[in-house]
Design an enzyme around this catalytic site. Structure first.
Site, short mmCIF file in Angstrom:
data_model
loop_
_atom_site.label_atom_id
_atom_site.label_comp_id
_atom_site.label_asym_id
_atom_site.label_seq_id
_atom_site.Cartn_x
_atom_site.Cartn_y
_atom_site.Cartn_z
N THR A 61 0.84 -1.19 0.00
CA THR A 61 0.00 0.00 0.00
C THR A 61 0.88 1.25 0.00
O THR A 61 2.11 1.16 -0.15
CB THR A 61 -1.06 -0.07 1.14
N LYS A 65 3.79 1.38 -3.81
CA LYS A 65 3.26 0.61 -4.95
C LYS A 65 4.15 0.71 -6.19
O LYS A 65 4.12 -0.17 -7.04
CB LYS A 65 1.83 1.07 -5.28
N ASP A 105 -6.03 -3.28 -7.97
CA ASP A 105 -6.87 -2.09 -7.74
C ASP A 105 -7.78 -1.81 -8.95
O ASP A 105 -8.90 -1.33 -8.79
CB ASP A 105 -5.99 -0.84 -7.52
N GLY A 129 -7.37 14.64 -7.99
CA GLY A 129 -6.18 13.99 -7.45
C GLY A 129 -5.35 13.32 -8.53
O GLY A 129 -5.85 12.98 -9.60
N ARG A 154 -4.03 19.51 -7.24
CA ARG A 154 -3.42 20.71 -6.66
C ARG A 154 -2.08 21.01 -7.32
O ARG A 154 -1.81 22.14 -7.73
CB ARG A 154 -3.25 20.50 -5.15
N TYR A 215 -12.48 5.02 2.40
CA TYR A 215 -13.60 4.29 3.02
C TYR A 215 -13.57 4.39 4.55
O TYR A 215 -14.47 3.91 5.22
CB TYR A 215 -13.61 2.81 2.58
P1 ATR Z 1 1.13 9.58 -3.47
O1 ATR Z 1 1.17 10.68 -4.47
O2 ATR Z 1 2.36 9.50 -2.62
O3 ATR Z 1 0.71 8.29 -4.02
P2 ATR Z 1 -1.44 9.72 -2.37
O4 ATR Z 1 -1.81 9.82 -0.93
O5 ATR Z 1 -1.81 8.54 -3.15
O6 ATR Z 1 0.08 10.03 -2.42
O7 ATR Z 1 -2.02 10.98 -3.17
C1 ATR Z 1 -2.11 12.17 -2.63
C2 ATR Z 1 -3.10 12.97 -3.48
O8 ATR Z 1 -3.87 13.80 -2.62
C3 ATR Z 1 -2.43 13.88 -4.47
O9 ATR Z 1 -3.25 14.09 -5.58
C4 ATR Z 1 -2.29 15.16 -3.63
O10 ATR Z 1 -2.15 16.33 -4.36
P3 ATR Z 1 -0.68 16.88 -4.73
O11 ATR Z 1 -0.24 16.10 -5.91
O12 ATR Z 1 -0.89 18.31 -5.01
O13 ATR Z 1 0.18 16.66 -3.51
C5 ATR Z 1 -3.61 15.15 -2.93
N1 ATR Z 1 -3.60 15.96 -1.72
C6 ATR Z 1 -3.10 15.62 -0.51
N2 ATR Z 1 -3.27 16.62 0.38
C7 ATR Z 1 -3.88 17.65 -0.30
C8 ATR Z 1 -4.34 18.94 0.05
N3 ATR Z 1 -4.18 19.42 1.29
N4 ATR Z 1 -4.93 19.70 -0.89
C9 ATR Z 1 -5.10 19.23 -2.15
N5 ATR Z 1 -4.70 17.99 -2.55
C10 ATR Z 1 -4.10 17.21 -1.65
#
Ligand code: ATR
Length: 276
Positions: A61, A65, A105, A129, A154, A215
């Protein structure tokens, strides 16, 4: 006793052990499934424990990944999806000690929509996202032939890298919402109660479909506000259960004998995942 693991960081929240241990017991399989918090540096050793038989299978997880991939002998994933969540010894060939990684997934997401009979064909999809699970969701959706897929993140660069992989997606500025039929939250916003996605509900027409990959909590603010306005909602619980079901099937393949056990998904199984 066979040993299985889910690895990640953090890992405390993972409900995979509960689910898999229930299924092992139900199927009279002498196995134990545990969770383990690891660091990037531990990945090679843990994966080699599959080769030497100490561990039978691993689920992966956030955030590993992608980073597990260099340590595998082969992957059975679509080229665009650099995301592995299930690792095991090759089963097709007897006594092989090749380590294979795959992604369940994609199937988990597809099955979660099939179960509620949601057909994304011809629909306008809006994804929020660009994190680890997002490519699997885009891949699954593309097979369903939606009329368009829009994506907003973002950090725009991350959205743009996804567009390199999936050229047909349209990037939308973070904070802007375009007309859609289905909106999917793949960000981690919503894990905490005070988290809020930048959505102006007054601009959204009625009777849309809101899907959150999260979830736990059961109903994020995103889903709560949508439900209040009469939209259809769905959280990520069934996606989680279906990805686990497919992982269990892969774990229980016996070469030339059986193509794996597809464990039950019923009220009792779903109840296991509550109150956590
Ligand atoms: P990873 O990218 O390491 O796989 P994830 O938890 O799967 O992490 O994805 C995080 C997602 O949540 C990303 O799209 C992230 O946006 P950024 O690419 O801008 O970081 C988004 N995310 C997390 N916190 C956020 C926040 N406070 N505001 C907006 N988007 C957020």
């Amino acid at each position: 006793m066979k040993k299985y693991l889910v690895i990640g960081n953090p890992i405390d929240h993972s409900l995979s052990p509960k689910l898999h241990n229930y299924w092992f017991e139900e199927n009279n399989i002498d196995a134990l499934y545990e969770k383990k918090q690891v660091e990037e540096i531990d990945l090679e050793k843990i994966i080699s424990d599959i080769r030497n038989g100490k561990i039978e299978g691993i689920n992966v997880t956030v955030p590993f990944k992608k980073s597990v991939i260099p340590f595998l002998d082969k992957t059975e994933i679509p080229e665009k999806i650099q995301s592995v969540n299930t690792i095991y010894r090759e089963k097709k060939i007897k006594n092989s000690n090749k380590i294979v990684g795959t992604n369940t997934d994609i199937l988990g997401f597809k099955n979660s929509l099939a179960q509620i009979k949601y057909n994304a064909k011809g629909k306008k999809i809006f994804i929020l996202g660009a994190g680890g699970v997002t490519p699997s969701i885009i891949y699954a959706l593309e097979e369903m032939k939606p009329s368009s897929i829009m994506l907003s993140n973002r950090t725009k660069e991350k959205a743009e890298s996804l567009k390199n992989l999936f050229p047909q997606i349209e990037i939308v500025e973070w904070g802007h919402i375009k007309n859609f039929d289905m909106i999917i939250n793949t960000t981690s916003l919503g894990l905490r109660e005070k988290d809020k996605l930048p959505i102006d509900h007054n601009l959204i027409e009625p009777r849309k479909f809101f899907y959150d990959v999260i979830y736990n909590p059961k109903k994020t603010n995103f889903l709560f506000e949508a439900e209040k306005r009469g939209h259809q909602i769905e959280n990520g619980k069934m996606m989680f259960v279906y990805q686990a079901q497919e992982a269990f099937r892969l774990f229980t393949i016996v070469p030339n004998i059986r193509s794996g056990i597809l464990p039950s998904i019923n009220k009792k199984v779903l109840k296991l995942l509550e109150n956590d």
